[in-house]
Enzyme design. Structure first.
Site, short mmCIF file in Angstrom:
data_model
loop_
_atom_site.label_atom_id
_atom_site.label_comp_id
_atom_site.label_asym_id
_atom_site.label_seq_id
_atom_site.Cartn_x
_atom_site.Cartn_y
_atom_site.Cartn_z
N LYS A 194 3.18 10.35 7.68
CA LYS A 194 2.53 9.91 8.91
C LYS A 194 3.16 10.49 10.17
CE LYS A 194 0.11 5.77 7.34
NZ LYS A 194 -1.25 6.23 7.60
N ASP A 206 9.50 2.56 1.11
CA ASP A 206 8.37 3.33 1.62
C ASP A 206 8.32 3.14 3.14
OD1 ASP A 206 5.89 4.16 2.56
OD2 ASP A 206 4.80 3.51 0.79
N PHE A 263 0.86 -1.18 0.00
CA PHE A 263 0.00 0.00 0.00
C PHE A 263 0.89 1.22 0.00
CE2 PHE A 263 -2.42 3.47 1.80
CZ PHE A 263 -3.63 3.37 1.13
#
Length: 400
Positions: A251, A222, A138
């Site tokens: 995040k 990532d 994702f």
């Protein structure tokens, strides 16, 4: 008029694009690892805004940095520099060992930028621009990032951008078979988040790094979910002692403020020309001040080490339940990025815990994901573990 959970939930449904299947709750206050809803109920937050609030809610150092910066300068555009942007850029470069940083607004924007600069690097070497990602990965919700991700997120959005393919995670032979002269980059999460908290195998990552070096293919990590101290290292790459060519962050970087980053090494940076990429809001003084305060607080308060200790405690405790609770199939993760794999859907557990004042979420259908603040107090961890085991025991009892 009392602004209740029900009132806010119903008002939201009237106006907001119906893309989130929300719980009928509205949160109005947070402090540390605790949240309060509009009806006054208190919760322990084991989700941290999906691994965003690594310092918990309203950490005083981040609050002060944002308040002070808001009173001085909020936005100027990237035609100019600002002290917070200069400072956080230097700190990120120093901490990662990479050469250049580009500040963004989100994880998806960081990945989009990574794809762009990887293709620019490849094109300058007369190569194609194909990007290989991992199954069950994702990387975001934009068109390019869903092209790298799970098929279920692509449904209804054709035509999907071309130049993307996927291979099985932790399968070096699958990757070898997919690499070709047009491969620009391989992108992967050192620990898959939405895929069910699945860590990469160290031997696999070592071979991926070697393959990329041999074929002049860029390796993109990532670390949007697994970075910023989440796994018991400041960056998950440190567990594997492997340096990517490009790394994406977001995040936990801003302590709750929307901020992301992509970093790259010197050879990638050398392929970029003026005007190749840009952003209006990315790296503005407000976001940069929040990121700087967040990183400093995590380092100064020893939260990376605490994440490792607390994560080991939680994982070892839940693993110890497996002998008496057959529904627990596996416990995996690193630091405070933990997945409890069940033999059934996780959604009913998420709902039952929420009713009991504990916020978690489910991922990959059968996995309970725990990504609490790195500074969550021991007593909150104890409470969560007690309530979770009690819930598991009561469900098993009802099945007899």
């Amino acid at each position: 008029m009392h602004i209740s959970n029900e009132y806010l939930y119903e008002e939201d449904k009237k106006n907001y694009l119906p893309t989130f299947k929300r719980f009928p709750l509205a949160f109005i206050k947070g402090k540390g690892s605790r949240l309060w809803d509009a009806d006054g109920k208190e919760y322990i937050d084991m989700l941290a805004g999906i691994a965003v609030n690594n310092l918990g809610h309203c950490h005083p150092k981040v609050v002060k940095a944002v308040q002070d910066q808001a009173a001085e300068l909020m936005h100027i555009s990237n035609f100019f520099v600002s002290p917070p942007q200069v400072a956080v850029s230097k700190l990120l470069v120093d901490l990662t060992g990479l050469k250049h940083v580009f500040l963004t607004n989100s994880g998806a924007e960081s990945v989009e930028g990574a794809i762009k600069i990887a293709r620019k690097y490849a094109h300058k070497r007369n190569k194609g621009g194909e990007i290989i990602s991992m199954k069950n990965s994702f990387h975001g919700r934009t068109l390019a990032t869903i092209a790298t991700g799970q098929k279920k997120y692509q449904q209804g959005f054709a035509p999907i951008p071309t130049g993307f393919s996927q291979v099985a995670f932790n399968d070096i032979n699958a990757l070898k078979a997919a690499l070709n002269e047009n491969t620009a980059a391989v992108i992967l999460e050192p620990i898959q988040g939405e895929g069910g908290i699945v860590p990469a195998e160290i031997e696999y990552l070592e071979e991926v790094r070697q393959l990329c070096d041999e074929q002049d293919i860029l390796l993109i990590f990532d670390e949007i979910q697994c970075g910023i101290g989440r796994t018991g290292k400041l960056f998950a790459k440190e567990h594997f002692e492997i340096q990517p060519d490009i790394m994406t962050l977001a995040k936990g970087l801003g302590g709750g403020m929307p901020v992301g980053a992509l970093l790259c090494n010197e050879k990638v940076g050398d392929a970029i020309d003026y005007g190749d990429h840009g952003t209006t809001f990315g790296g503005n003084p407000m976001a940069s001040a929040a990121a700087l305060a967040t990183l400093k607080a995590i380092l100064e308060e020893g939260l990376v080490e605490r994440a490792l200790e607390k994560g080991n405690w939680i994982m070892n405790t839940v693993k110890s339940w497996k002998t008496k609770h057959a529904m627990i199939k596996e416990v995996r993760g690193m630091g405070l990025m933990i997945g409890i794999v069940l033999d059934r859907p996780a959604a009913p557990f998420v709902k039952a815990l929420l009713d009991d004042g504990i916020i978690v979420n489910g991922t990959a259908e059968t996995v309970i994901r725990l990504v609490p603040p790195l500074n969550i107090p021991d007593e909150d961890v104890n409470t969560v573990l007690e309530k979770l085991e009690k819930l598991i025991g009561s469900i098993e009892q009802n099945e007899k």
